[in-house]
Scaffold this active site. Structure first.
Site, PDB file in Angstrom:
ATOM      1  N   GLU A   1     -46.347  13.285  -2.477  1.00  0.00           N
ATOM      2  CA  GLU A   1     -46.596  13.905  -3.803  1.00  0.00           C
ATOM      3  C   GLU A   1     -46.999  14.710  -3.669  1.00  0.00           C
ATOM      4  O   GLU A   1     -46.321  16.050  -4.334  1.00  0.00           O
ATOM      5  CB  GLU A   1     -46.971  12.792  -4.917  1.00  0.00           C
ATOM      6  CG  GLU A   1     -46.392  11.406  -4.931  1.00  0.00           C
ATOM      7  CD  GLU A   1     -46.744  10.477  -3.891  1.00  0.00           C
ATOM      8  OE1 GLU A   1     -47.732  10.900  -3.085  1.00  0.00           O
ATOM      9  OE2 GLU A   1     -45.953   9.736  -4.189  1.00  0.00           O
TER      10      GLU A   1
ATOM     11  N   HIS B   1     -50.282   1.917 -12.967  1.00  0.00           N
ATOM     12  CA  HIS B   1     -48.948   2.160 -13.447  1.00  0.00           C
ATOM     13  C   HIS B   1     -48.648   2.079 -14.555  1.00  0.00           C
ATOM     14  O   HIS B   1     -47.554   2.031 -15.141  1.00  0.00           O
ATOM     15  CB  HIS B   1     -48.064   0.702 -12.641  1.00  0.00           C
ATOM     16  CG  HIS B   1     -48.090   1.064 -11.098  1.00  0.00           C
ATOM     17  ND1 HIS B   1     -49.276   1.154 -10.267  1.00  0.00           N
ATOM     18  CD2 HIS B   1     -47.207   1.795  -9.822  1.00  0.00           C
ATOM     19  CE1 HIS B   1     -49.108   1.518  -8.622  1.00  0.00           C
ATOM     20  NE2 HIS B   1     -47.836   1.726  -9.473  1.00  0.00           N
TER      21      HIS B   1
HETATM   22  C1  LIG Z   1     -48.906   7.631  -4.828  1.00  0.00           C
HETATM   23  C2  LIG Z   1     -47.453   7.079  -4.567  1.00  0.00           C
HETATM   24  N1  LIG Z   1     -46.708   7.094  -4.630  1.00  0.00           N
HETATM   25  C3  LIG Z   1     -45.895   6.180  -4.840  1.00  0.00           C
HETATM   26  C4  LIG Z   1     -46.190   4.922  -4.840  1.00  0.00           C
HETATM   27  C5  LIG Z   1     -44.928   4.058  -5.370  1.00  0.00           C
HETATM   28  N2  LIG Z   1     -44.766   2.980  -4.043  1.00  0.00           N
HETATM   29  C6  LIG Z   1     -45.544   1.252  -4.387  1.00  0.00           C
HETATM   30  S1  LIG Z   1     -45.556   1.095  -2.584  1.00  0.00           S
HETATM   31  C7  LIG Z   1     -44.829   2.123  -1.908  1.00  0.00           C
HETATM   32  C8  LIG Z   1     -44.321   2.491  -0.169  1.00  0.00           C
HETATM   33  C9  LIG Z   1     -45.435   1.991   0.358  1.00  0.00           C
HETATM   34  O1  LIG Z   1     -44.661   2.346   1.719  1.00  0.00           O
HETATM   35  P1  LIG Z   1     -46.425   1.656   2.520  1.00  0.00           P
HETATM   36  O2  LIG Z   1     -47.412   3.108   2.469  1.00  0.00           O
HETATM   37  O3  LIG Z   1     -45.838   2.349   4.381  1.00  0.00           O
HETATM   38  O4  LIG Z   1     -46.692   0.508   2.855  1.00  0.00           O
HETATM   39  P2  LIG Z   1     -46.284  -1.402   2.133  1.00  0.00           P
HETATM   40  O5  LIG Z   1     -45.267  -1.090   1.156  1.00  0.00           O
HETATM   41  O6  LIG Z   1     -44.900  -0.596   4.027  1.00  0.00           O
HETATM   42  O7  LIG Z   1     -47.106  -2.195   2.950  1.00  0.00           O
HETATM   43  C10 LIG Z   1     -44.126   3.105  -2.884  1.00  0.00           C
HETATM   44  C11 LIG Z   1     -43.959   4.472  -2.345  1.00  0.00           C
HETATM   45  C12 LIG Z   1     -47.399   4.690  -5.008  1.00  0.00           C
HETATM   46  N3  LIG Z   1     -47.705   3.386  -5.412  1.00  0.00           N
HETATM   47  N4  LIG Z   1     -48.433   5.463  -4.700  1.00  0.00           N
END
Ligand SMILES: Cc1ncc(C[n+]2csc(CCOP(=O)(O)OP(=O)(O)O)c2C)c(N)n1
Ligand SMILES: Cc1ncc(C[n+]2csc(CCOP(=O)(O)OP(=O)(O)O)c2C)c(N)n1
Ligand SMILES: [Mg+2]
Ligand SMILES: [Mg+2]
Lengths: 320, 323, 320, 323
Positions: free
Chosen positions: D60, D129
């Protein structure tokens, strides 16, 4: 060495010397309280700005740092207007609103210095994305130093430039210090360019005091950038000739290190190249004289320029 | 009583708390051997070593979050951000982690950390090194917020902040470090949430904090010469805020001027004015007035910079205009 | 395989199966609207939590993610209290204040899940600094996934853990997706553990569906951490068995990939190890029955628990 | 006129502006093929391709800064942050770079970017959130701030924001995406800085914005049944703020209730109350009242969450209490 090269070397030498003398003159003015705020001299690091920027087209962008006078001058900015900005005068590039840490000149494709360490890296990466968007062949150079390379935006941006194959060069001016913190204390790596491997892009580490070698080394990264192959991470190893800013005596810098680096002064390196290329001492003296004159004029211009108008300012901000 | 500089009073507070509690440690940029940009941690490295006075890379987001993590497991970190402007890099860790952890964990965990930082204009440091951003912290539930104006307050409040079990944002002012004041030799604490009436008066209430306290006191002296006795309330702690102190004074004077350096729009002054109007509308003879920073990034040029911050004249004028 | 190993395998199998059944039961409850908000199932990734956490001491810390139920259960949390937290009930670990994305249990050294991707990495690193400070031999494990590894705090923290030689393991649960974004689209690297080289620390990439191999591979990183040699970066490659969260059908996940990974289900892998270790089918059925019973009790407990008291809440926040 | 959902009105605004100006592009997480978490960018990837609807890694701080950089060199990026809570990660680039660039460059450069994001409670998404963080942007000179409550306003204001030469923070509300309203077929723009009187009334002024507009309108209906005619002002744009509209209404009604979902402490309500008191003290029959969110991180449990946000009852009660 052929004539073309001698011309290039003469220009490089003149620009590097202009940066050196400009900084020295400005420091003198700082001591007279004509310049205020933070002042981070680029003395000792001139070869990087000169080497990198000589390899660019005039409409290629650069993004600079808090130690940004050298980049501005190498990009061809009017030293009078840079000096006036340092003085905080109405005639400066930013009308006295910016000062040393925020000199910018969009007309010559310098997006500006930055007071936030690492803060310019996303701006530069975004500018490169803008160029890609527009289908332009312009390239962006993002300058920053070793300290900034430990900030999160470095990681995020180099990664994004890699996946989007953006036309950008990340140039780490590794001057071995972030204020008083030695680079060995903030990373276990010896060559910061090795971090390129984390992003699947090429990296190279160069002698940051040799402008000609830097210039030559830019060819391939610039080619890659212009044809859409993406970014390159370039480390130029160098050393400050003094403390972090004017008021820092830099007592923590080991004397031997400083002496070793001063013995490898970027201006001397260029001078030796000039001599090797057959440029006469008289010709060199002519350049020196030209530089002295230019810098003196810059100081004079800045001194005689008016303060920014308070009335204009109050009007300007009324709508904010 | 000894005369001490603000920065030395801060250092003494840290030193005493580090001696008292081995769980207290300092972390930040150049705070070790170099002693910090404003010399607040000077000499502490010598006394406590690199394990408790920890220099960091330029990684604000993470080392602030690390302070929170260390606090959760029982340490009492004091993390320094050189300029409050750079705290913007660490906002996620402050707002989404440190401030909320106690609540989100259902009260299981505490985050006894202090985020020390420094703000304000006045040194021609331009737009990214001169902000007054306390309102950003003020709005976030779960944070405490302290902004002392004197060496005495600085020491007593920093010690209380270090011992507090919540995250405390402690904002110093760059123009205060070299100011001097009396500080007792014996240990003392100042509780968070208590304002200090820095000058008593009956005609008008000036509510302020941090560096503006000095300007309000100067304005009060000038007003006294005109026969107007201003009461000067130095909030010292913005969260929790000592509303009782403000309301009692307004009840007495009927006139309120709120003075802060931060931009007026969205500054804390609005909140105070609204609170007083809600709680004591009929005590007020005049509408509350806010004297605050201009809505602009701070310009580099000193002549412009000085226009952005309330002056003693501005304060005097405001009081006069209340009639 | 000796008896000790069979015991370990039995435990691992039971824990992995508990996670699987817990998630399935909770999903069922979500469909009944007994659970609200975001719910990110750990199904398919169980081997990582189980393999890593079995290698820990009970007082070693973990820091979890938004996909955190598996870590909590592997750390030995009471499934009833985890389920109650998902239900938002007063009896949950966080008294219903936290929910799925914020389950924590300090009593068992779980600093908690996190709704900010990457947000737990600094907390974990700070906890490790706290352990070093105190001269404790406790280790911290920071779990996160591929998406988080492109966030700046990853870079900053791994670098700091390296220079301070902190007792921490960074475990990348590379499930190949960040929501719908495939890992190949957000980095040019194949093995994310290669990023360890940027920080001068060891890295390893493992089959993330093989709990036993993961368990075994933890020995050296844990030894390093406990003796002050610093962090290790460990990538465990795995795959979600469904979309990013309950309401995401995951249509973007290629069917063949999903089938391939499902054929290599972490529960089956453990079951095969058990069989090879001579554990009888009957013994396995006993474990299964025990798990079913535990999960049923968790659902029952959560269902019958009271909502958090509104009066208490209003009192609690009055001082904020 | 067509009935459109809020999210579809937003999409239409983006689509029209992208068709009109090739320099407009979108960047954010999962906004491409997936169409965004709230489906605002749905189908745009198909029409404009991966070069103009750009998916990012979870970075971000940097992709917001990249939007600023691209804006400075002449593009018009629309950057999406999934939740305003995550904007905390990008605060340095928003506050220290985007907001200040025009000023610091002495007017040379412009930063025509839109930061689209989404906030608010109501879906049991817990403390990280569900925040309402507009006050953090409101306080920063150099940013504009837009928070529309209807599909009509959303479309017209987003188009104006995209064409604006300053950085605009555009905050949607998660409970509004599925709400419907009339949207003209023909192109229209709504200028930034103009409030909208969503309901005329003579007895009390309700000043609000975003999702709370709906609650205020509902409260106004209930009050009308009791014979109290409330005027409901939807600010729509918080910076610049339409003070004239507020002051004119207060002049008419003499009573002011400010309603927002964000925490009361340090919320925008204080600023509005203080401004009205400063400018129109003697128009007021009663002290202005602020009805706002509780000072707490948002709890996960729905029964607790609903206590944190003003209800229609709270608004009705507040008006009644003014007598
Ligand atoms: C800083 C931030 N950006 C975006 C999000 C929205 N979001 C929640 S889970 C996710 C994906 C996360 O991917 P990863 O780190 O690979 O974790 P996984 O879900 O695969 O366990 C996103 C973009 C968030 N919660 N926090
Ligand atoms: C985000 C941020 N943190 C800290 C500072 C204070 N600061 C100014 S320059 C500097 C050192 C920067 O080191 P490096 O990146 O190596 O640049 P150099 O000064 O060597 O050119 C620091 C810490 C800052 N300006 N911004
Ligand atoms: Mg450096
Ligand atoms: Mg993932």
């Amino acid at each position: 060495m052929n004539e073309a090269n001698a011309d290039l070397l003469r220009t490089m030498y003149q620009v590097a010397l202009t940066i050196r003398r400009f900084e020295e003159a400005a420091i003198g003015q700082y001591r007279l309280w004509n310049i205020r705020g933070y002042f981070h001299p680029y003395i000792g690091e001139e070869a990087i700005a000169v080497g990198v920027i000589s390899a660019l087209q005039p409409d290629d962008y650069i993004v600079s740092t808090h130690r940004g006078h050298g980049h501005a001058i190498a990009k061809g900015h009017d030293t009078r207007l840079v000096m006036a900005e340092l003085f905080g005068k109405a005639t400066g590039y930013c009308k006295g609103r910016g000062g040393s840490m925020h000199v910018s000149n969009l007309g010559q494709f310098n997006l500006g210095a930055n007071g936030i360490v690492g803060g310019g890296i996303p701006l530069a990466t975004g500018a490169a994305m803008g160029m890609k968007q527009k289908g332009s062949r312009q390239v962006v150079v993002s300058f920053f130093s070793d300290g900034a390379s430990n900030n999160g935006v470095f990681h995020e941006c180099v990664n994004m430039a890699a996946i989007y194959r953006l036309p950008i060069l990340y140039v780490i001016e590794n001057n071995h210090y972030a204020v008083s913190t030695p680079v060995e204390q903030s990373t276990l790596l010896r060559d910061l360019s090795k971090r390129s491997e984390s992003y699947g892009i090429p990296g190279l580490s160069l002698d940051g005091n040799d402008a000609l070698r830097i210039y030559q080394a830019m060819a391939e990264p610039l080619r890659r950038a212009r044809v859409g192959e993406g970014p390159t991470l370039i480390e130029c190893k160098t050393y400050r000739h003094g403390g972090h800013h004017i008021n820092d005596p830099g007592a923590y810098m080991p004397k031997e290190d400083l002496a070793r680096w001063k013995a490898h002064d970027p201006i001397d390196v260029l001078r030796d190249y000039l001599a090797a290329a057959g440029v006469t001492e008289a010709a060199i003296q002519t350049i020196k004289a030209r530089v002295e004159e230019e810098v003196a004029k810059a100081v004079e211009f800045a001194s005689q320029s008016p303060q920014p108008s308070e009335v204009d300012f109050l009007q300007e901000i009324a709508s904010l | 009583m000894a005369m001490l500089k603000y920065r030395d009073a801060l250092r003494l507070a840290i030193k005493e708390e580090m001696e008292r509690d081995p769980l207290v440690f300092c972390i930040g940029e150049g705070i070790g051997e170099r002693g910090g940009s404003y010399k607040v941690t000077d000499q502490l490295y010598k006394q406590f070593g690199p394990g408790r006075v920890i220099d960091t890379p330029i990684s604000e987001a993470s080392f602030v979050g690390m302070a929170a993590g260390a606090a959760i497991v029982g340490n009492r970190p004091i993390v320094e951000i050189l300029f409050v402007d750079f705290a913007c890099l660490a906002m996620d860790q402050v707002i989404n982690q440190a401030a909320k952890y106690h609540f989100m964990s259902g009260g299981q965990g505490f985050v006894p950390m202090v985020l020390r930082t420094q703000g304000g204009a006045g040194n021609s440091l331009a737009a990214q090194h001169s902000q007054s951003l306390e309102a950003l912290f003020y709005h976030i539930p779960g944070l405490k917020l302290v902004m002392p104006s004197t060496p005495y307050d600085a020491k007593g409040l920093l010690k209380s902040s270090i011992r507090d079990s919540d995250p405390v944002v402690f904002i110093e002012h760059k123009l205060l470090y070299m100011t001097e004041g009396e500080v007792p030799e014996q240990e003392y604490l100042i509780p968070l949430g208590k304002a200090d009436v820095k000058r008593e008066g009956t005609d008008v209430t000036l509510v302020t904090y941090s560096h503006m306290t000095l300007k309000c006191l100067e304005a009060a002296e000038r007003l006294a010469a005109e026969g107007v006795e201003a009461e000067v309330i130095d909030l010292r702690t913005l969260v929790p805020m000592d509303r009782d102190c403000i309301l009692a004074s307004v009840k007495k004077t009927g006139k309120l001027v709120i003075v802060h350096e931060a931009c007026k729009r969205g500054g804390i002054g609005g909140d105070i004015a609204a609170m007083v109007v809600e709680e004591a509308f009929f005590d007020l003879d005049r509408p509350p007035v806010r004297i605050a920073g201009k809505n602009t990034p701070i310009p580099f040029s000193l002549n412009l910079e000085k226009l952005c911050v309330p002056s003693v004249d501005d304060i005097v004028e405001a009081v006069r205009s209340l009639g």
